[in-house]
Design a protein around this motif. Structure first.
Motif, PDB file in Angstrom:
ATOM      1  N   ASP A  49      16.735 -22.976  27.156  1.00  0.00           N
ATOM      2  CA  ASP A  49      15.618 -22.204  26.418  1.00  0.00           C
ATOM      3  C   ASP A  49      16.075 -20.716  26.134  1.00  0.00           C
ATOM      4  O   ASP A  49      15.893 -20.114  25.015  1.00  0.00           O
ATOM      5  CB  ASP A  49      14.360 -22.178  27.302  1.00  0.00           C
ATOM      6  N   ASN A  50      16.639 -19.971  27.308  1.00  0.00           N
ATOM      7  CA  ASN A  50      17.119 -18.607  26.990  1.00  0.00           C
ATOM      8  C   ASN A  50      18.487 -18.749  25.913  1.00  0.00           C
ATOM      9  O   ASN A  50      18.203 -17.905  25.411  1.00  0.00           O
ATOM     10  CB  ASN A  50      17.736 -18.065  28.397  1.00  0.00           C
ATOM     11  N   ALA A  51      19.071 -19.510  25.971  1.00  0.00           N
ATOM     12  CA  ALA A  51      20.054 -19.669  25.093  1.00  0.00           C
ATOM     13  C   ALA A  51      19.682 -20.109  23.587  1.00  0.00           C
ATOM     14  O   ALA A  51      20.015 -19.483  22.644  1.00  0.00           O
ATOM     15  CB  ALA A  51      21.133 -20.749  25.602  1.00  0.00           C
ATOM     16  N   ARG A  52      18.410 -20.782  23.667  1.00  0.00           N
ATOM     17  CA  ARG A  52      18.027 -21.267  22.292  1.00  0.00           C
ATOM     18  C   ARG A  52      17.355 -19.863  21.643  1.00  0.00           C
ATOM     19  O   ARG A  52      17.440 -19.514  20.608  1.00  0.00           O
ATOM     20  CB  ARG A  52      16.860 -22.024  22.557  1.00  0.00           C
ATOM     21  N   ARG A  53      16.332 -19.204  22.790  1.00  0.00           N
ATOM     22  CA  ARG A  53      15.866 -18.181  22.110  1.00  0.00           C
ATOM     23  C   ARG A  53      16.892 -16.752  21.673  1.00  0.00           C
ATOM     24  O   ARG A  53      16.768 -16.148  20.656  1.00  0.00           O
ATOM     25  CB  ARG A  53      15.027 -17.482  23.081  1.00  0.00           C
ATOM     26  N   PHE A  54      17.973 -16.802  22.457  1.00  0.00           N
ATOM     27  CA  PHE A  54      18.990 -15.796  22.140  1.00  0.00           C
ATOM     28  C   PHE A  54      19.800 -16.098  20.717  1.00  0.00           C
ATOM     29  O   PHE A  54      20.027 -15.375  19.961  1.00  0.00           O
ATOM     30  CB  PHE A  54      20.267 -16.069  23.194  1.00  0.00           C
ATOM     31  N   THR A  55      19.890 -17.562  20.574  1.00  0.00           N
ATOM     32  CA  THR A  55      20.495 -18.010  19.314  1.00  0.00           C
ATOM     33  C   THR A  55      19.532 -17.795  17.997  1.00  0.00           C
ATOM     34  O   THR A  55      19.870 -17.051  17.067  1.00  0.00           O
ATOM     35  CB  THR A  55      20.580 -19.564  19.180  1.00  0.00           C
ATOM     36  N   ARG A  56      18.321 -17.835  18.445  1.00  0.00           N
ATOM     37  CA  ARG A  56      17.313 -17.314  17.248  1.00  0.00           C
ATOM     38  C   ARG A  56      17.349 -15.919  17.011  1.00  0.00           C
ATOM     39  O   ARG A  56      17.488 -15.503  16.005  1.00  0.00           O
ATOM     40  CB  ARG A  56      15.722 -17.872  17.597  1.00  0.00           C
ATOM     41  N   GLU A  57      17.202 -15.188  18.215  1.00  0.00           N
ATOM     42  CA  GLU A  57      17.303 -13.737  17.911  1.00  0.00           C
ATOM     43  C   GLU A  57      18.495 -13.077  17.507  1.00  0.00           C
ATOM     44  O   GLU A  57      18.445 -12.222  16.717  1.00  0.00           O
ATOM     45  CB  GLU A  57      16.921 -13.004  19.289  1.00  0.00           C
ATOM     46  N   HIS A  58      19.492 -13.774  17.848  1.00  0.00           N
ATOM     47  CA  HIS A  58      20.699 -13.377  17.482  1.00  0.00           C
ATOM     48  C   HIS A  58      21.185 -13.593  15.955  1.00  0.00           C
ATOM     49  O   HIS A  58      21.452 -12.899  14.983  1.00  0.00           O
ATOM     50  CB  HIS A  58      21.892 -13.883  18.419  1.00  0.00           C
ATOM     51  N   ALA A  59      20.570 -14.807  15.405  1.00  0.00           N
ATOM     52  CA  ALA A  59      20.961 -14.984  13.967  1.00  0.00           C
ATOM     53  C   ALA A  59      19.887 -14.034  13.165  1.00  0.00           C
ATOM     54  O   ALA A  59      20.401 -13.633  12.117  1.00  0.00           O
ATOM     55  CB  ALA A  59      20.315 -16.664  13.925  1.00  0.00           C
TER      56      ALA A  59
END
Length: 933
Positions: free
Chosen positions: A529-539
């Motif tokens: 979930d942390n990676a998912r949220r980072f992926t979203r914020e990074h994108a």
């Protein structure tokens, strides 16, 4: 007596010996055994020295007394028997005859006095004449009877000084044997004492030598003791023994020490309890203690043992045996005993728990090492194989892989994100395949019911087999037997499902395994979930930043430009760059860096880039652009720190932003630069020489109130100006000076490269493998504006010369082949020159530039800027700038150190027709009422 005074002076020579003793004693610690022995030796030596000195003084005094007696008798008898002494005593004046002879005899004999006296004791001679005629002090009665008297007596002062003397009294007889007088000779004890004084240094030297020998011996003994006691003092040894004894008997492990003959030397309390030993075991052979045969054989054997299990009564003991004192003779052994009776009952479960805990620790360390969703899923699969499962698959919702918030509508569609184990033996869905699970499968039930699903025997799992009958059949034939499906969820939001499989070679999953599987999946779900949220914020941040950075190169004639932007691993940062065309064929280059990462840094960067565009539009000097930008950053900081700002706002405060602003003029080949806390640019000359631009360093943006220094460089055609952010030359592993040196080496020989090739060479040489900061790089190769495309002339400050200016402008445009723009350009030049002559101040000049567009510049020495207004029908003027605005694509004013420049730009492709289409010629001529034109 004087002899006793001489004895008392002898010990006064001892203090040097005592001082030496004190200095030696200070070198040793008197609390140690060696120090105490040394002190005893010092006392003994001192007593011996004192006794020797005393004995010597007594002996010397006795010898001196005996010698004085002899010398006194000899001197007295010699003078008494000398010829003429008896006659002189009977003469009328004995003193006159005997005094000279007595003094001469005294000096020859080496005595202190020779006295001649009558039978009544009246002195006829004395070393001091004033004492002559006085009564002799001493005993004379035996001498009157013919005997010799020797005694110690005091008398008047003598040449040797006052004090007791040794004196002899002898009779003087005449020829008939009658005593006619007496003679006394004596010597003082003071003079005799010098006999023993020369021997005193020998005694003291012997004492000092004895002390030195004592120091040396004590030092050697002390060193040897410290070597034998490993540098510890007796007090430390005693304390170590107490601690050793306390630990030895308090530890919950039996300890035995045996010698090479098998005798028991030591047994602590725990060993006595475990083996049931009697109290008097010390020194007895092990075979006489009545121990069980396995224990006896092990203790008697010289071989070592490691974790050997022996049964002693109803106790199960783990025995370890090691040799001790390997350098000693004879050798011995130390044996430790540990009671594992209770541990044996739970060892199986404890081992399983230990493996599980170790696996959970490994999962905590190995899962979530990156912020990549698929990589995190693969880490979960790799951790669980083979310690917990033989095969692991991880299926995630499509929305999770894209970084979106998952919804219940997409639960049936999962994508295979990771596989752990030997996938070649067991047929499973491949990586990346979209899987639609039916409602009866364990995976879908785990997602819907949000609990762990156990299929102990997949042969009986009807829902799992119906999902893909053929694939299930082949999997069972390959040995797949058991399944645990665990939902992956974080913050009560389902993310996917983890499937743990075991084959027939491993025990099937049991209910006890579910808790561990759930714990393992929970840890992985948080990381995913942390990676998912980072992926979203990074994108989102990358999208925002990409939209704020230049997307294509602007059209301009001054520079050939190439750039690179590499975001850091920590996320999107605040680095930015820009290429801004300016009037007069000039180009502004901007490179900036906002401290921090994330959306706030990207948004701040966008605001600063927009502000730089606005300030560039005003055509301000480079230092004023940075000054206005500094004021903007200060205002932004103040906004961030107001009460309306949210607590813990990301990136609060932007103080520390840096910027470099440069303007290049291709006509003069001059580049004006200023930097606010930014790294210094690098210049590559056409011959490949690499130098720094030497731009003065100014304070970063946001500090407020600090001036910005500028520098003007001459950049000949073909020079390359390299701008960059600190992420290129500085990181945690190297200093900026090292990075600058690497940058200069990478740029060496870049004179013939294109900017694109230079950018790529620098990135290949300096890009770190793991960059924590953004990297922005901008390379610009200078071009020289063609001299054939520049026309410039001065205008006298007289309205009558305006027609000649128009004519010269027409001639220049005809030379350039721009006949179609001549009419509009003449009108523009005429209006601008007329305004400069009328409202400006000398000098007035006109410059035409023929490049991508036609640029017209009219400069004068006045700082007053014209402004356009719409004139009323009754107004006599005010329509000139309106005409300029209609015929020109753009127009504006820029200020110089000597005045201002009014400039216009006209498009060369259908520019004239477009301008005429906007304002018909007849209408414009009606508005153009200036008779001077």
């Amino acid at each position: 007596m004087e002899v006793f005074s001489g004895r008392s002076r002898g010990p006064e020579r001892h203090p040097p010996v005592g001082g030496s003793r004190a200095r030696r004693a200070s070198l040793l610690d008197l609390r140690s055994a060696a120090g105490q022995v040394f002190l005893l030796q010092v006392v003994i030596v001192v007593l011996l020295v004192v006794a020797a000195v005393g004995a010597m003084v007594l002996q010397a005094a006795s010898d001196a007394l005996q010698q004085g007696r002899r010398e006194s008798i000899i001197a007295a008898q010699s003078f008494a028997s000398a010829p003429g002494v008896a006659e002189a005593l009977q003469s009328p004046d004995p003193t006159a005859v005997l005094q000279p002879r007595a003094e001469e005899a005294r000096k020859r004999a080496g005595v202190d006095f020779v006295i001649a006296m009558n039978t009544d004791g009246i002195r006829y001679t004395y070393p001091y004449p004033r004492e002559i005629g006085k009564k002799f002090v001493g005993t004379i009665e035996p001498a009157l009877k013919g005997r010799t008297v020797v005694e110690q007596a005091g008398g008047p002062p003598l040449p040797a000084g006052k004090g007791t003397d040794v004196q002899a009294v002898v009779p003087v007889t005449d020829a008939h044997g009658k005593v006619v007088g007496l003679v006394s000779a004596g010597i003082t004890v003071r003079n005799v004492a010098v006999l023993w004084l020369p021997e005193l240094p020998i005694i003291l030297g012997s004492g000092a030598a004895a002390l030195a020998l004592a120091v040396t011996g004590t030092t050697l003994v002390s060193r040897r003791l410290r070597r034998q006691t490993y540098g510890m003092a007796p007090a430390e040894l005693a304390e170590l023994y107490k601690h050793h004894d306390a630990v030895l008997h308090a530890v919950r492990e039996g300890v035995l020490i045996t010698d090479a003959d098998g005798r028991l030397l030591l047994a602590n309390d725990e060993a006595t309890r475990l083996l049931g030993l009697p109290a008097d075991v010390r020194g007895r052979p092990v075979r006489e203690l009545g121990l069980p045969e396995p224990i006896t054989r092990l203790l008697s054997s010289p071989e070592a043992a490691t974790d050997e299990v022996r049964l002693a009564g109803d106790r199960l003991l783990v025995v370890n045996k090691r040799p001790t004192y390997p350098q000693a003779d004879p050798e011995g052994s130390v044996v430790t005993l540990r009671d594992t009776t209770e541990l044996a009952a739970v060892s199986g479960r404890a081992e399983v728990a230990r493996v599980r805990l170790k696996l959970l620790y490994k999962a905590g360390v190995g899962i979530g090492t990156t912020l990549d969703v698929e990589r995190t899923a693969q880490e979960l699969a790799d951790v669980a194989v083979p310690q917990f499962a033989d095969l692991v698959t991880v299926d995630l919702l499509e929305a999770v892989l894209r970084g979106w918030e998952p919804t219940a509508e997409g639960w049936r569609h999962l994508r295979r994100a990771a596989i752990g184990g030997d996938r070649r033996m067991i047929p499973v869905y491949p990586l990346g395949q979209m899987i639609s699970f039916s409602r009866l499968t364990p995976q879908m039930r785990a997602l819907q019911e949000q609990r762990v699903m156990l299929e102990a025997d997949l042969r009986q799992a009807q829902g799992w087999r119906e999902q893909d009958p053929e694939r299930a059949r082949r999997a069972l034939e390959s040995g797949l037997r058991s399944l645990v499906a665990v939902p992956l969820q974080a913050r009560n939001v389902p993310l996917g499902v983890a499937n743990f499989y075991r084959t027939a070679d491993s025990p099937a999953f049991e209910p006890d395994d579910l808790t561990f599987a759930e714990e393992l999946a929970a840890r992985a779900a948080v990381a995913i979930d942390n990676a998912r949220r980072f992926t979203r914020e990074h994108a989102m941040a990358v999208t925002l930043q990409r939209s704020l950075l230049p997307r294509r190169q602007p059209e301009q004639d001054a520079l050939e430009v190439a750039w690179r932007y590499l975001p850091g691993e920590a996320g999107v940062g605040g680095d930015w760059f820009d290429v801004i065309p300016l009037p007069g064929a000039r180009v502004a280059l901007v490179m900036g860096d906002v401290v921090g990462h994330g959306l706030h840094a990207a948004a701040t960067m966008g605001r600063l880039r927009t502000a730089v565009h606005n300030f560039s539009t005003l055509d301000l000097p480079v230092d004023e652009v940075l000054g206005n930008l500094d004021d903007l950053v200060v205002r932004m900081d103040n906004e961030e720190h107001t009460g309306d700002a949210g607590e813990g706002h990301e990136g609060e405060g932007v103080t520390g932003a840096t910027c470099l602003y440069a303007v290049y003029d291709p006509v003069t080949e001059a580049c004006t630069m200023a930097r606010a806390g930014h790294p210094e640019p690098v210049v590559v000359r056409p011959d490949g020489t690499v130098t720094c631009a030497d731009v003065p360093a100014s304070a970063p943006l946001g500090l407020g109130g600090y001036p910005f220094e500028t520098v003007e460089l001459s950049l000949p055609e073909g020079s390359q100006l390299v701008l960059y952010t600190d992420g290129l030359v500085e990181d945690r592993t190297q200093d900026i000076d090292v990075g600058m040196e690497r940058l200069r080496r990478a740029l060496g020989g870049s004179g013939g490269r294109t900017p694109e090739e230079t950018c790529q060479a620098v990135i290949d040489s300096l890009k770190p493998s793991h960059s924590s900061d953004d990297i922005a790089l901008l390379t610009a190769r200078t071009r020289r504006f063609p001299r054939s495309g520049v026309a410039m002339w001065d205008v006298p400050p007289d309205p009558a010369v305006v027609p000649s200016v128009r004519a010269r402008c027409r001639e220049t445009l005809l030379e350039w082949g721009l006949e179609e723009t001549a009419f509009a350009t003449e009108l523009i030049v005429s209006e601008l020159v007329t305004n400069a002559v009328r409202y400006g101040s000398p000098p007035v000049s006109v410059r035409l530039l023929h490049g991508r567009c036609l640029m017209c510049e009219v400069s004068d020495g006045s700082g007053t800027s014209p402004r356009m207004r719409r004139a009323a029908t009754t107004d006599e003027g005010g329509r000139g700038l309106f005409l300029v605005a209609q015929f020109a694509q753009r127009w504006g004013t820029r200020y110089t150190t000597h005045g201002k420049v009014i400039w216009t730009e006209q498009l060369l492709e259908d520019g004239a027709s477009a301008a005429l289409g906007l304002a018909p010629v007849d209408f414009l001529l009606d508005q153009f009422d200036d008779p001077g034109l």
